[in-house]
Design a protein around this motif. Structure first.
Motif, PDB file in Angstrom:
ATOM      1  N   UNK A 275       0.838  -1.210   0.000  1.00  0.00           N
ATOM      2  CA  UNK A 275       0.000   0.000   0.000  1.00  0.00           C
ATOM      3  C   UNK A 275       0.866   1.250   0.000  1.00  0.00           C
ATOM      4  N   UNK A 276       1.934   1.246   0.821  1.00  0.00           N
ATOM      5  CA  UNK A 276       2.821   2.408   0.878  1.00  0.00           C
ATOM      6  C   UNK A 276       3.527   2.624  -0.451  1.00  0.00           C
ATOM      7  N   UNK A 277       3.970   1.520  -1.068  1.00  0.00           N
ATOM      8  CA  UNK A 277       4.660   1.649  -2.353  1.00  0.00           C
ATOM      9  C   UNK A 277       3.721   2.178  -3.425  1.00  0.00           C
ATOM     10  N   UNK A 278       2.467   1.691  -3.405  1.00  0.00           N
ATOM     11  CA  UNK A 278       1.502   2.163  -4.401  1.00  0.00           C
ATOM     12  C   UNK A 278       1.210   3.649  -4.221  1.00  0.00           C
ATOM     13  N   UNK A 279       1.078   4.103  -2.958  1.00  0.00           N
ATOM     14  CA  UNK A 279       0.803   5.527  -2.729  1.00  0.00           C
ATOM     15  C   UNK A 279       1.985   6.384  -3.147  1.00  0.00           C
ATOM     16  N   UNK A 280       3.213   5.898  -2.934  1.00  0.00           N
ATOM     17  CA  UNK A 280       4.392   6.660  -3.354  1.00  0.00           C
ATOM     18  C   UNK A 280       4.477   6.757  -4.869  1.00  0.00           C
ATOM     19  N   UNK A 281       4.135   5.654  -5.539  1.00  0.00           N
ATOM     20  CA  UNK A 281       4.162   5.684  -7.007  1.00  0.00           C
ATOM     21  C   UNK A 281       3.129   6.662  -7.548  1.00  0.00           C
ATOM     22  N   UNK A 282       1.925   6.640  -6.938  1.00  0.00           N
ATOM     23  CA  UNK A 282       0.897   7.569  -7.395  1.00  0.00           C
ATOM     24  C   UNK A 282       1.304   9.008  -7.124  1.00  0.00           C
ATOM     25  N   UNK A 283       1.974   9.226  -5.970  1.00  0.00           N
ATOM     26  CA  UNK A 283       2.439  10.568  -5.661  1.00  0.00           C
ATOM     27  C   UNK A 283       3.517  11.032  -6.599  1.00  0.00           C
ATOM     28  N   UNK A 284       4.404  10.091  -6.998  1.00  0.00           N
ATOM     29  CA  UNK A 284       5.461  10.457  -7.929  1.00  0.00           C
ATOM     30  C   UNK A 284       4.925  10.749  -9.319  1.00  0.00           C
ATOM     31  N   UNK A 285       3.840  10.041  -9.694  1.00  0.00           N
ATOM     32  CA  UNK A 285       3.279  10.236 -11.027  1.00  0.00           C
ATOM     33  C   UNK A 285       2.353  11.416 -11.123  1.00  0.00           C
ATOM     34  N   UNK A 286       1.936  11.956  -9.953  1.00  0.00           N
ATOM     35  CA  UNK A 286       0.986  13.071  -9.970  1.00  0.00           C
ATOM     36  C   UNK A 286       1.659  14.356 -10.428  1.00  0.00           C
TER      37      UNK A 286
END
Length: 286
Positions: A275-286
């Motif tokens: 979950x943490x990795x997915x949120x970081x990826x979404x944050x990086x792609x935003x």
């Protein structure tokens, strides 16, 4: 090449100050978290130990001699829970994937199959897992159909698969529907068929998105393997109940709970990490 160009990169004084500040902040946060956690645990422990009935609870639930006496037998029975979980997990994934795909296929010829899939998910999501285990465990052998399994192990696998397959199917279907329609359109414009698009383009993205909720379901499945004790399978909970009923103690129940906790913690931490990795990826792609 000039001498300046050959010099390695040097961290500036301002950057070094930033690094030192972040290091101090991390250490301060870790110290505060550790101290506050220890204080809270000590307060809870003091409240429990100072309770009027603690001596009786300690004797019945946390007796060390009972732990040592029952631990080997309950641990041996817990292996059956692990086997049940491993087999059921694979069956649940297969069933859920089929049901989810059937529900998203647009073909009108599949309307009866889609209706069956909808009824299946509605019925088994609305029925408590314990009732499903009882109905399958005692009802299926009573049908006396040719090829019907009589083993409590396989009856438990079928019951848990039917129950959890409905939940996991909806998770996978939600993942498929979360993929942007442009992905479908792009793949179809390249000449891919609907099923090829689903297999090569949509499902990989959908399964990656629903990874954490899927693992949550499997954590619940790992605990619910104890429910098959009601149909006569001697797993960890049933073995603990045997000790408890014979000796009028509850320490074996606590021992069985400890096995389940130890087994589920790795999956829970993996879920948190994903979950943490997915949120970081979404944050990086935003």
């Amino acid at each position: 090449m000039s001498e300046e160009a050959a010099d390695p990169w040097v961290v500036s004084d301002r950057q070094q100050e930033r690094i030192r500040f972040r290091r101090r902040r991390t250490l301060n946060r870790a110290a505060i978290a550790t101290i506050s956690t220890v204080v809270v645990i000590m307060l809870i422990g003091y409240a429990v130990v100072s309770a009027p009935g603690w001596d009786r609870v300690h004797e019945v639930y946390f007796n060390w001699s009972d732990v040592k006496r029952t631990f080997p037998d309950i641990g041996e029975a817990f292996v059956l829970n692990i086997k049940l979980f491993m087999v059921t997990e694979v069956a649940v994934l297969v069933l859920a994937l089929v049901v989810a795909i059937v529900r998203v296929l647009p073909s009108p010829a599949l309307a009866p199959v889609k209706l069956i899939a909808i009824v299946y998910t509605d019925v088994f999501r609305g029925t408590p897992t314990l009732l499903v285990v009882i109905l399958v465990g005692f009802g299926m052998p009573a049908l006396q159909l040719q090829g019907t399994p009589a083993s409590p192990f396989w009856l438990g696998v079928i019951a848990l698969t039917l129950s959890y397959g409905a939940y996991v199917a909806e998770v996978i279907r939600a993942g498929i529907q979360s993929v942007h329609p442009s992905q479908w359109a792009s793949a179809r414009s390249l000449g891919m068929s609907y099923l090829t698009t689903l297999r090569r383009v949509i499902l990989p993205q959908a399964l990656r998105r629903v990874g954490p909720p899927l693992l949550n379901d499997f954590v619940s499945l790992q605990k619910d393997t104890a429910l098959v004790s009601v149909i006569g399978l001697v797993e960890a909970l049933r073995r603990a109940q045997e000790y408890s009923s014979r000796d009028f103690i509850f320490t074996p129940i606590v021992v069985a709970a400890g096995f389940f906790i130890v087994a589920t913690i790795p999956l829970a931490r993996l879920t948190d990490w994903l979950s943490l990795r997915a949120s970081r990826r979404e944050g990086a792609g935003a």
